[in-house]
Design an enzyme around this catalytic site. Structure first.
Site, short mmCIF file in Angstrom:
data_model
loop_
_atom_site.label_atom_id
_atom_site.label_comp_id
_atom_site.label_asym_id
_atom_site.label_seq_id
_atom_site.Cartn_x
_atom_site.Cartn_y
_atom_site.Cartn_z
CD GLU A 165 1.81 -26.37 54.20
OE1 GLU A 165 1.93 -27.07 55.39
OE2 GLU A 165 3.38 -26.13 54.57
CE1 TYR A 167 -0.19 -26.33 46.80
CE2 TYR A 167 0.30 -27.34 49.00
CZ TYR A 167 0.64 -26.64 47.75
OH TYR A 167 2.20 -27.16 46.97
CG HIS A 253 3.01 -22.52 50.41
ND1 HIS A 253 4.59 -23.07 50.57
CD2 HIS A 253 2.55 -24.01 48.59
CE1 HIS A 253 4.54 -24.79 50.40
NE2 HIS A 253 3.77 -25.08 49.55
NE ARG A 256 6.31 -13.78 51.41
CZ ARG A 256 7.22 -14.48 49.77
NH1 ARG A 256 7.49 -13.87 49.52
NH2 ARG A 256 7.34 -15.85 49.91
NE ARG A 289 15.82 -25.17 60.60
CZ ARG A 289 17.40 -25.85 60.76
NH1 ARG A 289 17.46 -26.82 60.48
NH2 ARG A 289 17.31 -25.56 60.94
CB CYS A 342 15.50 -30.49 48.15
SG CYS A 342 15.35 -29.24 49.27
CB CYS A 354 20.38 -34.11 49.38
SG CYS A 354 20.93 -33.70 50.69
CB ALA A 385 35.28 -30.12 45.57
CD GLN A 412 35.50 -20.01 49.84
OE1 GLN A 412 34.39 -19.20 50.38
NE2 GLN A 412 35.46 -20.64 48.28
N GLY A 648 35.81 -25.53 42.68
CA GLY A 648 35.74 -24.37 42.82
C GLY A 648 37.22 -24.12 41.84
CG ASP A 656 25.66 -24.03 43.89
OD1 ASP A 656 26.42 -25.05 43.92
OD2 ASP A 656 24.74 -23.69 44.42
P1 FAD Z 1 37.02 -25.12 48.86
O1 FAD Z 1 35.32 -24.68 50.29
O2 FAD Z 1 37.75 -23.45 48.77
O3 FAD Z 1 37.86 -25.53 49.58
C1 FAD Z 1 39.07 -25.66 48.69
C2 FAD Z 1 40.71 -25.94 50.20
O4 FAD Z 1 41.42 -26.46 49.33
C3 FAD Z 1 40.92 -25.16 51.21
O5 FAD Z 1 40.36 -25.96 52.49
C4 FAD Z 1 42.16 -25.50 50.75
O6 FAD Z 1 42.34 -24.40 52.37
C5 FAD Z 1 43.16 -26.41 51.20
N1 FAD Z 1 43.94 -26.15 49.52
C6 FAD Z 1 44.43 -25.25 49.05
N2 FAD Z 1 45.11 -25.05 48.13
C7 FAD Z 1 45.56 -26.59 48.98
C8 FAD Z 1 47.21 -27.77 48.39
N3 FAD Z 1 48.19 -26.75 47.60
N4 FAD Z 1 47.03 -28.34 49.41
C9 FAD Z 1 45.73 -28.84 50.24
N5 FAD Z 1 45.04 -27.79 50.36
C10 FAD Z 1 44.69 -27.24 49.74
N6 FAD Z 1 28.06 -22.41 49.69
C11 FAD Z 1 26.45 -22.66 49.23
O7 FAD Z 1 26.19 -23.93 48.17
N7 FAD Z 1 25.89 -22.78 49.92
C12 FAD Z 1 25.43 -21.52 50.62
O8 FAD Z 1 24.47 -20.70 51.49
C13 FAD Z 1 26.51 -21.21 51.20
N8 FAD Z 1 26.90 -20.17 51.36
C14 FAD Z 1 28.58 -19.58 51.69
C15 FAD Z 1 28.89 -18.56 52.31
C16 FAD Z 1 29.79 -18.14 53.02
C17 FAD Z 1 30.53 -16.58 53.80
C18 FAD Z 1 31.20 -18.42 51.57
C19 FAD Z 1 32.69 -18.01 51.68
C20 FAD Z 1 30.89 -19.34 51.17
C21 FAD Z 1 29.62 -20.09 51.14
N9 FAD Z 1 29.20 -20.86 49.66
C22 FAD Z 1 27.96 -21.85 49.52
C23 FAD Z 1 30.18 -20.90 48.67
C24 FAD Z 1 30.69 -23.09 49.32
O9 FAD Z 1 31.74 -22.65 50.61
C25 FAD Z 1 31.76 -23.12 48.25
O10 FAD Z 1 30.72 -23.61 46.97
C26 FAD Z 1 32.15 -24.56 48.45
O11 FAD Z 1 32.89 -24.67 49.80
C27 FAD Z 1 33.81 -24.72 47.36
O12 FAD Z 1 33.94 -26.01 47.57
P2 FAD Z 1 35.65 -26.61 47.15
O13 FAD Z 1 35.77 -27.83 48.35
O14 FAD Z 1 35.49 -26.35 45.52
O15 FAD Z 1 36.75 -25.32 47.78
P1 NAP Z 2 28.58 -14.39 43.33
O1 NAP Z 2 27.18 -14.31 43.63
O2 NAP Z 2 29.27 -14.15 41.42
O3 NAP Z 2 28.54 -12.65 43.14
C1 NAP Z 2 29.40 -11.47 43.14
C2 NAP Z 2 29.37 -10.37 43.01
O4 NAP Z 2 30.16 -9.27 43.02
C3 NAP Z 2 28.60 -9.56 42.42
O5 NAP Z 2 27.17 -8.45 43.27
C4 NAP Z 2 29.13 -8.97 41.09
O6 NAP Z 2 27.25 -8.09 40.90
C5 NAP Z 2 30.06 -8.52 41.80
N1 NAP Z 2 31.85 -8.63 41.05
C6 NAP Z 2 32.29 -9.33 40.63
N2 NAP Z 2 32.84 -9.10 40.07
C7 NAP Z 2 33.14 -7.61 40.25
C8 NAP Z 2 34.46 -6.42 39.95
N3 NAP Z 2 35.61 -7.62 39.45
N4 NAP Z 2 33.81 -5.50 40.71
C9 NAP Z 2 33.15 -5.26 41.52
N5 NAP Z 2 32.63 -6.40 41.64
C10 NAP Z 2 31.86 -7.16 41.19
O7 NAP Z 2 29.59 -14.78 43.94
P2 NAP Z 2 29.33 -13.99 45.95
O8 NAP Z 2 28.68 -13.33 46.21
O9 NAP Z 2 31.00 -15.14 45.90
O10 NAP Z 2 29.38 -16.05 46.10
C11 NAP Z 2 29.62 -17.29 45.78
C12 NAP Z 2 28.78 -18.19 45.46
O11 NAP Z 2 28.79 -18.93 46.63
C13 NAP Z 2 27.87 -18.00 44.62
O12 NAP Z 2 27.42 -18.60 43.18
C14 NAP Z 2 26.79 -18.56 45.92
O13 NAP Z 2 26.37 -19.48 44.77
C15 NAP Z 2 27.25 -19.74 46.72
N6 NAP Z 2 26.88 -18.66 47.95
C16 NAP Z 2 25.40 -18.96 48.24
C17 NAP Z 2 25.22 -18.87 49.07
C18 NAP Z 2 23.10 -19.04 49.28
O14 NAP Z 2 22.66 -18.40 50.23
N7 NAP Z 2 22.66 -20.21 48.59
C19 NAP Z 2 25.13 -17.79 49.66
C20 NAP Z 2 26.57 -17.69 49.65
C21 NAP Z 2 27.35 -17.95 48.66
P3 NAP Z 2 28.00 -6.58 39.48
O15 NAP Z 2 28.87 -7.47 38.55
O16 NAP Z 2 27.61 -6.54 39.39
O17 NAP Z 2 28.83 -6.05 41.29
FE1 SF4 Z 3 17.57 -29.90 50.24
FE2 SF4 Z 3 19.69 -31.34 51.39
FE3 SF4 Z 3 19.60 -29.13 51.45
FE4 SF4 Z 3 18.40 -30.83 53.14
S1 SF4 Z 3 20.82 -30.33 52.78
S2 SF4 Z 3 17.54 -28.46 52.13
S3 SF4 Z 3 17.40 -32.02 51.73
S4 SF4 Z 3 19.43 -29.65 49.44
#
Ligand code: FAD
Ligand code: NAP
Ligand code: SF4
Length: 671
Positions: A165, A167, A253, A256, A289, A342, A354, A385, A412, A648, A656
């Site tokens: 890596e 080192y 490390h 790229r 992986r 991690c 994790c 959640a 989501q 959320g 996230d």
């Molecule tokens: P949600 O995932 O939004 O779940 C809420 C649930 O509640 C839904 O299933 C909805 O149908 C249900 N619900 C709502 N109202 C009701 C009701 N009245 N009765 C019954 N059910 C209801 N996060 C990361 O950490 N890493 C990532 O790499 C990452 N990538 C992402 C990529 C994409 C494209 C997207 C869209 C999200 C990504 N996220 C990522 C974000 C992550 O998915 C969210 O942060 C996470 O799902 C939030 O969890 P939550 O349980 O709060 O809400």
């Molecule tokens: P985010 O990271 O908060 O990004 C939202 C984007 O929208 C920003 O670029 C913001 O930048 C713009 N924005 C916000 N309000 C706006 C407005 N009123 N008008 C126009 N632009 C606006 O949120 P997200 O991309 O939706 O992701 C949600 C969460 O999912 C993130 O917090 C992230 O942790 C998680 N996630 C993580 C990964 C990952 O790979 N780890 C991948 C996907 C999602 P400006 O305000 O500068 O325009």
């Molecule tokens: Fe790290 Fe857990 Fe994500 Fe695996 S799932 S990469 S151990 S945070």
């Protein structure tokens, strides 16, 4: 037996390993915490009880200059032995075996007193190392040997010498970083002398019956790295010097090329170990992986390696091996390779844990003990959640009814898993669904929870985990059906044209750009992935690199943000650069400091630095963050029952899955 090759014992002559699973080295951050070794002992003990054949600790420096950071752990003095004994005793009581990793950071040391073969700064650290004098080189070799002897005294079953890596040891081996003109530099034989002398001195000090693993950099993935012939030669010399097992190291490390992130295909580098295996007689370990028993079994049964190393999979699930042995792989909480809780924590000097298992490294703090009063709890929403809360609360004996408005659990994550390279997110949904069944959570799909349901049935508490919805933007022309949010795109509700502008460049903006540009996920096609990143399976050049072959461009994508900061600045520390590189490969056009004006038949009207322009696009996709799905909060509170908000619906900003799942777990231990 279900995974016969993986679970077969390995005879090392003087000792036996109960199976072919090595838990790879991970720095947890507990090493430096006050009272951290008690917690570390509990962490390793659970993995030993979970069936791991051989554990390797996080890197411990053999001397002061070799530390990764100023306060990093070192084993050089007899008084430092005692705390390590807590770890070795705990592991041995649990029937396990454990080796201590010896890691000298060399020029990767994050402090001003780092030292290396030559005075050459690394591209990933701010400090320039001093060049070691010949005396310091000899002293460092002795330090390795004394540290190994102290490790033996502390009860370790062996040591792993970290030789990969990028080192210190790697820095000596490679002409990229070794420009010395004394006996430790110049031709390969001289550069290789440093690791050989280290192994010989360790063997001399610890005797025959002590495991020495050498982590050998088999594919440097940097210019002027080792050639294949050098790798083979060094492996043979190391075997003669007294190494018991050779573990695989992939990539420095500073390389790229991604080597462990979620978009790397499973087992992507086992072919490298396989290549060396044809030349060697001592056991070889494949790495990187490997995250399911199926892929691990395949690697061993097909003869690619004698053992597999998995590190993060044991953060995700301590019982990985026992579950494989019980033929219940569907119950394994699979590491999704996200690095979010991690490695990203380690780089931020926070304790590692994790995303999918918030108990990792919190074994003494986060425990789901039986509840004093059993409650009937209604949970609104089966996203990360809600699912996490439900299974942990049910583990404690509560009666949990989980309501999900949609026809499937996952929230989501069902969108995230459609992004190329995020296929692993499927596994988390599978894991939680199986836990829901196992812990008898009553799951009601296609059922929206509202106050009337709560009133009709008798509940004691309500947990709202209803998540988020995409933020809408109210501007002229944004009511046009060609302006859509990211959820509609991923749900396949709209067809998207060849020219697209994305508003918002957060994690989701990056993901959508990737989704629109990559026709098929390269993560599912190893050879295509290797070509995309310029990794040469034929190993023609030193370091194993070749020219990358990008996918043909089939869509014009603009990624826009209002902020003037670098695009993608908020992405994960260890993965952000990968997302940025992927978008470059796909020629995504980025603009910062944008203000949005309107959308019409000409396209999206914006201005940058006060200068108006029109982006001629077919669609605008809103990736502008989210707002909490709070519409039912007051209604739920009106029932008079205690209402808890997690994920959320609690706070949408910077939400996230790491936070969503941890919040679910933490609430579950309080009710
Ligand atoms: P949600 O995932 O939004 O779940 C809420 C649930 O509640 C839904 O299933 C909805 O149908 C249900 N619900 C709502 N109202 C009701 C009701 N009245 N009765 C019954 N059910 C209801 N996060 C990361 O950490 N890493 C990532 O790499 C990452 N990538 C992402 C990529 C994409 C494209 C997207 C869209 C999200 C990504 N996220 C990522 C974000 C992550 O998915 C969210 O942060 C996470 O799902 C939030 O969890 P939550 O349980 O709060 O809400
Ligand atoms: P985010 O990271 O908060 O990004 C939202 C984007 O929208 C920003 O670029 C913001 O930048 C713009 N924005 C916000 N309000 C706006 C407005 N009123 N008008 C126009 N632009 C606006 O949120 P997200 O991309 O939706 O992701 C949600 C969460 O999912 C993130 O917090 C992230 O942790 C998680 N996630 C993580 C990964 C990952 O790979 N780890 C991948 C996907 C999602 P400006 O305000 O500068 O325009
Ligand atoms: Fe790290 Fe857990 Fe994500 Fe695996 S799932 S990469 S151990 S945070």
């Amino acid at each position: 037996m279900s995974f016969p090759h993986l679970l077969e014992p390995l005879d090392l002559g003087f000792t036996q390993l109960k199976n072919r699973v090595l838990m790879g080295s991970m720095h947890t951050g507990l090493e430096e915490e006050k009272g951290g070794f008690e917690k570390l002992a509990a962490f390793y003990k659970e993995r030993a009880l979970g069936g791991v054949g051989l554990i390797v600790t996080g890197g411990i420096s053999p001397n002061l200059r070799g530390r990764l950071a100023p306060n990093a752990c070192q084993l050089s003095f007899p008084w430092q032995v005692k705390k390590h004994t807590k770890v070795t005793q705990a592991v041995h009581e649990a029937g396990g075996k454990i080796c201590m990793q010896l890691l000298h950071a060399g020029r990767y040391g994050y402090h001003p007193f780092s030292s290396a073969p030559s005075k050459i700064k690394s591209p990933i650290t701010p400090f320039t190392p001093s060049a070691m004098s010949a005396r310091q080189v000899n002293g460092t070799i002795k330090d390795y040997a004394s540290s190994a002897a102290l490790a033996k005294k502390a009860g370790y079953d062996g040591v792993e010498v970290m030789g990969s890596e990028g080192y210190l040891i790697n820095q000596f081996i490679s002409s990229r970083t070794n420009k010395r003109d004394d006996k430790w530099g110049g031709e390969f034989k001289n550069r290789a002398q440093f690791p050989i002398e280290i192994v010989k001195s360790i063997r001399e000090k610890v005797g025959k019956d002590f495991i020495i693993i050498f982590r050998l950099s088999m594919l440097d993935l940097v210019d002027n790295g080792s050639t294949w012939e050098e790798v083979v030669q060094l492996a043979k010399w190391l075997e003669q010097a007294g190494v018991t097992i050779i573990n695989t190291g992939i990539g420095w490390h500073e390389a790229r090329v991604p080597t462990i992130s979620t978009s790397v295909p499973r087992g992507a580098f086992a072919w490298v170990t396989e290549r060396l295996k044809q030349e060697m007689s001592i056991p070889l370990v494949a790495t990187n992986r490997i995250n399911t028993p199926e892929i691990a079994e395949h690697i061993i049964s097909s003869g690619q390696a004698d053992m597999v190393s998995m590190a993060r999979p044991f953060l995700a699930d301590a019982d990985f091996v026992n579950k494989a042995a019980a033929n219940t792989p569907e119950l394994i909480n699979t590491c999704i390779g996200c690095n979010q809780a991690c490695l990203d924590h380690t780089f931020a000097l926070k304790r590692a844990t994790c995303l999918v298992n918030p108990r990792a490294c919190y074994e003494t703090e986060l425990n789901f003990t039986p509840a004093q009063t059993k409650k009937r709890i209604a949970v609104m929403g089966a996203g990360p959640a809600g699912m996490a809360f439900s299974i942990y609360a049910a583990t404690r004996g509560h009666e949990v009814v989980l309501f999900e408005a949609k026809s499937e659990v996952g929230g989501q994550f069902n969108l995230a898993r459609k992004i190329p390279g995020k296929e692993e997110f499927d596994e988390t949904i599978r894991y939680f669904l199986n836990q829901i069944k196992l812990h008898k959570v009553e799951l009601r799909l296609n059922t929206r929870l509202d106050a009337s349901v709560v009133r009709d049935e008798k509940f004691d508490e309500i947990v709202m985990s209803s998540g988020v919805k995409p933020r809408a933007i109210d501007l002229p022309g944004f009511d046009n059906p060609k302006v859509v949010d990211y959820q509609k795109v991923l749900n396949g509700e709209v067809s998207i044209g060849k020219k697209v502008a994305l508003i918002g460049a957060g994690g989701i903006g990056f993901d959508i750009a990737h989704y629109l540009c990559e026709s098929e996920s390269s993560t599912l096609d190893l050879n295509r992935w290797l070509k995309q990143w310029g990794i040469d399976k034929d190993y023609k050049e030193a370091g194993g690199l070749t020219a990358p072959v990008p996918e043909e461009k089939h869509r014009e994508v603009y990624l826009l943000q209002r902020k003037t900061t670098k695009i993608g600045k908020g992405l994960g520390k260890t993965t952000g650069w990968i997302h940025r590189t992927v978008l470059k490969q796909h020629q995504v056009m980025t603009k910062v400091g944008v203000s949005y004006d309107r959308f019409d038949e000409q396209g999206l009207h914006i201005s940058v630095d006060g200068k108006a322009e029109v982006l001629d696009v077919d669609n605008v996709i809103l990736c502008a963050g989210q707002v909490s799905n709070t519409e039912l909060v007051d209604e739920m509170k009106s029932t008079g029952l205690p209402v808890h908000l997690i994920g959320g619906v609690d706070v949408a900003a910077e939400l996230d899955a790491k936070r969503a799942i941890r919040q679910g777990a933490e609430l579950a231990i309080t009710l």
